[in-house]
Design an enzyme around this catalytic site. Sequence first.
Site, PDB file in Angstrom:
ATOM      1  N   CYS A  70       8.677   1.665 -10.995  1.00 58.05           N
ATOM      2  CA  CYS A  70       7.898   1.983  -9.944  1.00 58.05           C
ATOM      3  C   CYS A  70       6.256   1.622 -10.364  1.00 58.05           C
ATOM      4  O   CYS A  70       6.011   2.192 -11.446  1.00 58.05           O
ATOM      5  CB  CYS A  70       7.941   3.315  -9.368  1.00 58.05           C
ATOM      6  SG  CYS A  70       6.457   3.846  -8.188  1.00 58.05           S
ATOM      7  N   CYS A  73       3.939   5.152 -10.652  1.00 56.78           N
ATOM      8  CA  CYS A  73       3.899   6.242 -11.537  1.00 56.78           C
ATOM      9  C   CYS A  73       3.220   6.155 -12.522  1.00 56.78           C
ATOM     10  O   CYS A  73       2.521   4.768 -12.806  1.00 56.78           O
ATOM     11  CB  CYS A  73       5.540   6.373 -11.934  1.00 56.78           C
ATOM     12  SG  CYS A  73       6.875   6.921 -10.833  1.00 56.78           S
ATOM     13  N   HIS A 116       7.009  10.891  -8.346  1.00 56.27           N
ATOM     14  CA  HIS A 116       7.411   9.963  -7.364  1.00 56.27           C
ATOM     15  C   HIS A 116       8.136  10.351  -6.359  1.00 56.27           C
ATOM     16  O   HIS A 116       8.545   9.898  -5.323  1.00 56.27           O
ATOM     17  CB  HIS A 116       8.501   9.347  -8.367  1.00 56.27           C
ATOM     18  CG  HIS A 116       9.137   7.886  -7.830  1.00 56.27           C
ATOM     19  ND1 HIS A 116       8.449   6.902  -7.832  1.00 56.27           N
ATOM     20  CD2 HIS A 116      10.397   7.851  -7.083  1.00 56.27           C
ATOM     21  CE1 HIS A 116       9.255   5.725  -7.399  1.00 56.27           C
ATOM     22  NE2 HIS A 116      10.443   6.555  -6.828  1.00 56.27           N
ATOM     23  N   ASN A 156       1.652   4.780   5.448  1.00 60.24           N
ATOM     24  CA  ASN A 156       2.958   4.351   5.918  1.00 60.24           C
ATOM     25  C   ASN A 156       3.728   5.329   5.151  1.00 60.24           C
ATOM     26  O   ASN A 156       3.928   5.033   3.901  1.00 60.24           O
ATOM     27  CB  ASN A 156       3.114   2.883   5.892  1.00 60.24           C
ATOM     28  CG  ASN A 156       2.261   2.056   6.805  1.00 60.24           C
ATOM     29  OD1 ASN A 156       1.799   2.618   7.653  1.00 60.24           O
ATOM     30  ND2 ASN A 156       1.974   1.148   6.237  1.00 60.24           N
ATOM     31  N   HIS A 169       2.118   7.267  -1.365  1.00 56.89           N
ATOM     32  CA  HIS A 169       0.804   6.667  -1.313  1.00 56.89           C
ATOM     33  C   HIS A 169       0.431   6.044  -0.121  1.00 56.89           C
ATOM     34  O   HIS A 169       1.182   6.189   0.948  1.00 56.89           O
ATOM     35  CB  HIS A 169       0.835   5.261  -2.132  1.00 56.89           C
ATOM     36  CG  HIS A 169       1.697   4.330  -1.764  1.00 56.89           C
ATOM     37  ND1 HIS A 169       3.109   4.252  -1.531  1.00 56.89           N
ATOM     38  CD2 HIS A 169       1.179   3.055  -1.062  1.00 56.89           C
ATOM     39  CE1 HIS A 169       3.518   3.209  -0.884  1.00 56.89           C
ATOM     40  NE2 HIS A 169       2.361   2.355  -0.651  1.00 56.89           N
ATOM     41  N   GLN A 171      -3.023   3.441   1.875  1.00 49.19           N
ATOM     42  CA  GLN A 171      -3.776   2.442   1.783  1.00 49.19           C
ATOM     43  C   GLN A 171      -5.174   2.560   2.232  1.00 49.19           C
ATOM     44  O   GLN A 171      -5.231   3.304   3.270  1.00 49.19           O
ATOM     45  CB  GLN A 171      -3.075   1.160   2.426  1.00 49.19           C
ATOM     46  CG  GLN A 171      -1.597   0.866   1.557  1.00 49.19           C
ATOM     47  CD  GLN A 171      -1.219  -0.366   2.074  1.00 49.19           C
ATOM     48  OE1 GLN A 171      -1.660  -1.564   1.945  1.00 49.19           O
ATOM     49  NE2 GLN A 171       0.095  -0.256   2.987  1.00 49.19           N
TER      50      GLN A 171
END
Length: 346
Positions: A70, A73, A116, A156, A169, A171
């Site tokens: 990932c 992370c 995560h 999202n 996360h 944006q």
Amino acid sequence: MKRTATRLADGRDLIYYDLADDAVRDAPDRRPLPPVQASSEIRHDPLLDERVGYAAHRQTRTYHPPADQCPLCPTRGERLSEIPADSYEVAVFENRFPSFSGAAGRCEVVCFTPEHDASFASLTEQQAALVLWAWTDRTAELSLLPGVEQVYCFENRGAEIGVTLAHPHGQIYGYPFVTPHTRRALRSVAAHKARTGQNLYDERLAAERADGRRVVLETAHWTAFVPHAARWPYEVHLYPRRRVPDLTALDDAERAEFPGVYLELLRRFDRVFGPEAPPTPYISGWHQAPFGIEDREDFALHLELFTIRRSPGKLKYLAGSESGMGAFVNDVLPEAAADRLREVAS
């Protein structure tokens, strides 16, 4: 709280946000990254008077990597990621695969937590307050960039939405134009003011509060409701009681109360389909006034949260009427959605 600005190996900006004033963020990015090759283009559709962005370089972006690869992370040993630190609280960096870039806007990634397998709903109120500060700080910074006309901070959540990275996360888009959604709203607000002398956002919020049937949650400074003409199966709009144009204009009391309200809404969304249902996919985003427009103070900052899941195991697809004509047909009455969201209160 502390803000630490640094750069990644390819020159992109990285900003850490920490609750403690003595946090040290000096880990270097050890990756041998090539320069970012991002080229965005904006075209205008004269028939609909809308802008369309093109970002062909995004075809090569990271797609559903395993957890041990990932990129969001923290860096651990030789497992190098977009976050050079071996731990962090909130981190924001320029997207390596931006939808808009250069003179055509800017895109950033917001990592809410180093965990995560967490979610925004699992954050503490202190952690959520730190994210709010990051959203506010980035809105202020991006407003100063040439060519950025509007800032949208959003998340999202869920593969059903199209998320390609499972790590919690969001944006931030600095659009080089005013989005179609906002342009339509601004036209309606201006027409209503010219006709009545009143503010359409204020009247809408007052009407929902007076009616009460669709109010989901209300506090001293915030009101959350399912709009009268909701497009999505479960859709909630969250407004501060006091009309402000953007995140930077919130006062201390509004900021202090927001984390508890927002976390409660997200947790209700995860309970709305029952205890056995998987986490609810959703889109959540801040609608803020564009920069440099007349009557900017007439716009009302608000957050819109909605899911495309309409019942357990069933999604609301945008088929012919919605995708082809922009004419929504909802499967859930707004009053029923509000009833359900009140039933699953903590």
